[in-house]
Scaffold this motif. Structure first.
Motif, PDB file in Angstrom:
ATOM      1  N   GLN A  28       0.835  -1.199   0.000  1.00  0.00           N
ATOM      2  CA  GLN A  28       0.000   0.000   0.000  1.00  0.00           C
ATOM      3  C   GLN A  28       0.868   1.247   0.000  1.00  0.00           C
ATOM      4  O   GLN A  28       0.582   2.219  -0.685  1.00  0.00           O
ATOM      5  CB  GLN A  28      -0.909  -0.011   1.227  1.00  0.00           C
ATOM      6  CG  GLN A  28      -1.898   1.128   1.238  1.00  0.00           C
ATOM      7  CD  GLN A  28      -2.851   1.028   2.412  1.00  0.00           C
ATOM      8  OE1 GLN A  28      -2.737   0.149   3.251  1.00  0.00           O
ATOM      9  NE2 GLN A  28      -3.795   1.937   2.473  1.00  0.00           N
ATOM     10  N   ARG A  29       1.965   1.262   0.743  1.00  0.00           N
ATOM     11  CA  ARG A  29       2.843   2.418   0.803  1.00  0.00           C
ATOM     12  C   ARG A  29       3.715   2.528  -0.438  1.00  0.00           C
ATOM     13  O   ARG A  29       4.050   3.613  -0.864  1.00  0.00           O
ATOM     14  CB  ARG A  29       3.735   2.350   2.049  1.00  0.00           C
ATOM     15  CG  ARG A  29       3.050   2.783   3.294  1.00  0.00           C
ATOM     16  CD  ARG A  29       2.618   4.206   3.162  1.00  0.00           C
ATOM     17  NE  ARG A  29       1.958   4.625   4.386  1.00  0.00           N
ATOM     18  CZ  ARG A  29       1.348   5.752   4.539  1.00  0.00           C
ATOM     19  NH1 ARG A  29       1.253   6.593   3.554  1.00  0.00           N
ATOM     20  NH2 ARG A  29       0.784   6.071   5.675  1.00  0.00           N
ATOM     21  N   VAL A  30       4.107   1.398  -1.013  1.00  0.00           N
ATOM     22  CA  VAL A  30       4.975   1.428  -2.193  1.00  0.00           C
ATOM     23  C   VAL A  30       4.213   1.956  -3.397  1.00  0.00           C
ATOM     24  O   VAL A  30       4.790   2.524  -4.310  1.00  0.00           O
ATOM     25  CB  VAL A  30       5.543   0.018  -2.464  1.00  0.00           C
ATOM     26  CG1 VAL A  30       6.237  -0.053  -3.805  1.00  0.00           C
ATOM     27  CG2 VAL A  30       6.509  -0.378  -1.354  1.00  0.00           C
ATOM     28  N   SER A  31       2.898   1.814  -3.396  1.00  0.00           N
ATOM     29  CA  SER A  31       2.113   2.175  -4.569  1.00  0.00           C
ATOM     30  C   SER A  31       1.787   3.664  -4.637  1.00  0.00           C
ATOM     31  O   SER A  31       0.773   4.044  -5.187  1.00  0.00           O
ATOM     32  CB  SER A  31       0.823   1.357  -4.596  1.00  0.00           C
ATOM     33  OG  SER A  31       0.014   1.690  -3.495  1.00  0.00           O
ATOM     34  N   ALA A  32       2.629   4.527  -4.086  1.00  0.00           N
ATOM     35  CA  ALA A  32       2.422   5.968  -4.202  1.00  0.00           C
ATOM     36  C   ALA A  32       2.491   6.364  -5.674  1.00  0.00           C
ATOM     37  O   ALA A  32       3.245   5.798  -6.452  1.00  0.00           O
ATOM     38  CB  ALA A  32       3.471   6.723  -3.393  1.00  0.00           C
ATOM     39  N   THR A  33       1.695   7.344  -6.052  1.00  0.00           N
ATOM     40  CA  THR A  33       1.574   7.750  -7.452  1.00  0.00           C
ATOM     41  C   THR A  33       2.055   9.180  -7.637  1.00  0.00           C
ATOM     42  O   THR A  33       1.835  10.025  -6.785  1.00  0.00           O
ATOM     43  CB  THR A  33       0.093   7.655  -7.884  1.00  0.00           C
ATOM     44  OG1 THR A  33      -0.362   6.322  -7.659  1.00  0.00           O
ATOM     45  CG2 THR A  33      -0.080   8.012  -9.343  1.00  0.00           C
ATOM     46  N   GLU A  34       2.693   9.432  -8.772  1.00  0.00           N
ATOM     47  CA  GLU A  34       3.050  10.805  -9.141  1.00  0.00           C
ATOM     48  C   GLU A  34       2.092  11.241 -10.248  1.00  0.00           C
ATOM     49  O   GLU A  34       1.974  10.580 -11.277  1.00  0.00           O
ATOM     50  CB  GLU A  34       4.488  10.897  -9.629  1.00  0.00           C
ATOM     51  CG  GLU A  34       4.892  12.322  -9.963  1.00  0.00           C
ATOM     52  CD  GLU A  34       6.364  12.445 -10.305  1.00  0.00           C
ATOM     53  OE1 GLU A  34       6.742  12.005 -11.413  1.00  0.00           O
ATOM     54  OE2 GLU A  34       7.119  12.960  -9.460  1.00  0.00           O
ATOM     55  N   PHE A  35       1.393  12.334 -10.022  1.00  0.00           N
ATOM     56  CA  PHE A  35       0.425  12.867 -10.968  1.00  0.00           C
ATOM     57  C   PHE A  35       1.027  14.069 -11.683  1.00  0.00           C
ATOM     58  O   PHE A  35       1.450  15.020 -11.028  1.00  0.00           O
ATOM     59  CB  PHE A  35      -0.849  13.324 -10.240  1.00  0.00           C
ATOM     60  CG  PHE A  35      -1.609  12.219  -9.557  1.00  0.00           C
ATOM     61  CD1 PHE A  35      -2.641  11.576 -10.207  1.00  0.00           C
ATOM     62  CD2 PHE A  35      -1.291  11.832  -8.256  1.00  0.00           C
ATOM     63  CE1 PHE A  35      -3.354  10.569  -9.582  1.00  0.00           C
ATOM     64  CE2 PHE A  35      -1.992  10.829  -7.615  1.00  0.00           C
ATOM     65  CZ  PHE A  35      -3.027  10.187  -8.280  1.00  0.00           C
ATOM     66  N   LYS A  36       1.048  14.038 -13.018  1.00  0.00           N
ATOM     67  CA  LYS A  36       1.554  15.182 -13.779  1.00  0.00           C
ATOM     68  C   LYS A  36       0.431  16.195 -13.959  1.00  0.00           C
ATOM     69  O   LYS A  36      -0.588  15.913 -14.594  1.00  0.00           O
ATOM     70  CB  LYS A  36       2.108  14.758 -15.132  1.00  0.00           C
ATOM     71  CG  LYS A  36       2.715  15.928 -15.883  1.00  0.00           C
ATOM     72  CD  LYS A  36       3.318  15.532 -17.205  1.00  0.00           C
ATOM     73  CE  LYS A  36       3.881  16.767 -17.905  1.00  0.00           C
ATOM     74  NZ  LYS A  36       4.276  16.483 -19.270  1.00  0.00           N
ATOM     75  N   VAL A  37       0.615  17.371 -13.400  1.00  0.00           N
ATOM     76  CA  VAL A  37      -0.390  18.432 -13.459  1.00  0.00           C
ATOM     77  C   VAL A  37      -0.497  18.959 -14.888  1.00  0.00           C
ATOM     78  O   VAL A  37       0.505  19.276 -15.513  1.00  0.00           O
ATOM     79  CB  VAL A  37      -0.014  19.576 -12.495  1.00  0.00           C
ATOM     80  CG1 VAL A  37      -1.015  20.721 -12.599  1.00  0.00           C
ATOM     81  CG2 VAL A  37       0.073  19.065 -11.061  1.00  0.00           C
ATOM     82  N   GLY A  38      -1.721  19.025 -15.391  1.00  0.00           N
ATOM     83  CA  GLY A  38      -1.957  19.570 -16.724  1.00  0.00           C
ATOM     84  C   GLY A  38      -1.640  18.614 -17.854  1.00  0.00           C
ATOM     85  O   GLY A  38      -1.633  19.023 -19.020  1.00  0.00           O
ATOM     86  N   SER A  39      -1.362  17.355 -17.545  1.00  0.00           N
ATOM     87  CA  SER A  39      -1.014  16.339 -18.554  1.00  0.00           C
ATOM     88  C   SER A  39       0.057  16.854 -19.508  1.00  0.00           C
ATOM     89  O   SER A  39       1.072  17.338 -19.076  1.00  0.00           O
ATOM     90  CB  SER A  39      -2.269  15.887 -19.299  1.00  0.00           C
ATOM     91  OG  SER A  39      -3.194  15.356 -18.371  1.00  0.00           O
ATOM     92  N   SER A  40      -0.198  16.804 -20.829  1.00  0.00           N
ATOM     93  CA  SER A  40       0.831  17.192 -21.798  1.00  0.00           C
ATOM     94  C   SER A  40       1.063  18.700 -21.838  1.00  0.00           C
ATOM     95  O   SER A  40       2.121  19.160 -22.236  1.00  0.00           O
ATOM     96  CB  SER A  40       0.456  16.686 -23.194  1.00  0.00           C
ATOM     97  OG  SER A  40      -0.780  17.248 -23.584  1.00  0.00           O
ATOM     98  N   ASN A  41       0.073  19.494 -21.414  1.00  0.00           N
ATOM     99  CA  ASN A  41       0.238  20.952 -21.422  1.00  0.00           C
ATOM    100  C   ASN A  41       1.090  21.449 -20.256  1.00  0.00           C
ATOM    101  O   ASN A  41       1.617  22.550 -20.306  1.00  0.00           O
ATOM    102  CB  ASN A  41      -1.127  21.647 -21.360  1.00  0.00           C
ATOM    103  CG  ASN A  41      -1.949  21.368 -22.595  1.00  0.00           C
ATOM    104  OD1 ASN A  41      -1.405  21.153 -23.674  1.00  0.00           O
ATOM    105  ND2 ASN A  41      -3.257  21.349 -22.431  1.00  0.00           N
ATOM    106  N   GLY A  42       1.190  20.666 -19.203  1.00  0.00           N
ATOM    107  CA  GLY A  42       1.960  21.078 -18.044  1.00  0.00           C
ATOM    108  C   GLY A  42       1.275  22.185 -17.269  1.00  0.00           C
ATOM    109  O   GLY A  42       0.078  22.429 -17.402  1.00  0.00           O
TER     110      GLY A  42
END
Length: 202
Positions: A28-42
């Protein structure tokens, strides 16, 4: 004889159950996610009126302690500020909780609650380059590691600035460098060791 075999079988099943529980805590702790804000537009001023706003994007995702946001932008032209609710509403860039201007900012959530982000350029913030992210509470009974005291050093990519939280509002701290994954692993390992030791004693 049959009694000791049954007792041994119960111990083995209990040991396996404790091991699986410990492993699930670790996963559960290893499965941390990084979310890219704005997808391809940033991270930029929204240009497409039909595209979802940053807040609409944030509402469609589930953020948890340990997850992180990745802001990608041109450092000479923009920045990211973590601010309190009032500064978010008014696009006030004067007293941020934290300032990031490296162009590739990774912000890790170290506690639950709302986080407020705006562009470091007032005009961009007024054009909706801002976002509220709500991080879900940890319902597992485990606590996030305490945040280290605020640093007085300021580097090129972030400048933490301490501001008191408005009355009735708890402002999240800047991201912690401590690894909650390591802490969870240690706690899980100790739990598995103690559980297996108890089984062997019985």
């Amino acid at each position: 004889m049959a009694n000791s075999i049954l007792r041994s079988s119960r111990h083995i099943k209990l040991f396996h159950a404790l091991s699986l529980f410990s492993l699930s805590l670790l996963i559960q702790r290893v499965s941390a996610t990084e979310f890219k804000v704005g997808s391809s537009n940033g991270w930029a001023v929204p240009t497409d009126a039909n595209a979802p706003s940053y807040n609409q994007w944030a509402e469609k995702n589930r953020f948890q302690i340990g997850d992180s946001l990745l802001f990608v932008y041109t450092p000479e032209k923009d920045s990211v500020l973590q601010v309190n609710k009032d500064d978010y509403t008014n696009c006030n860039t004067g007293q941020p909780i934290a300032l990031f201007n490296d162009g590739h900012t990774s912000f890790k959530f170290n506690q639950s609650g709302p986080y407020y982000f705006i562009s470091g350029i007032v005009e961009s913030c007024l054009k909706n380059e801002k976002m509220v992210v709500v991080v879900l509470a940890d319902r597992s009974g485990r606590l996030a590691p305490p945040s280290p005291p605020p640093s007085t050093e300021t580097g090129p990519s972030q400048s933490p600035v301490e501001t008191p939280a408005p009355v009735g509002e708890e402002s999240p701290s800047p991201p912690s460098g401590a690894s909650s994954m390591f802490v969870s692993f240690v706690v899980s390992s100790i739990g598995a060791f103690l559980g297996s030791s108890l089984l062997l004693v019985m």
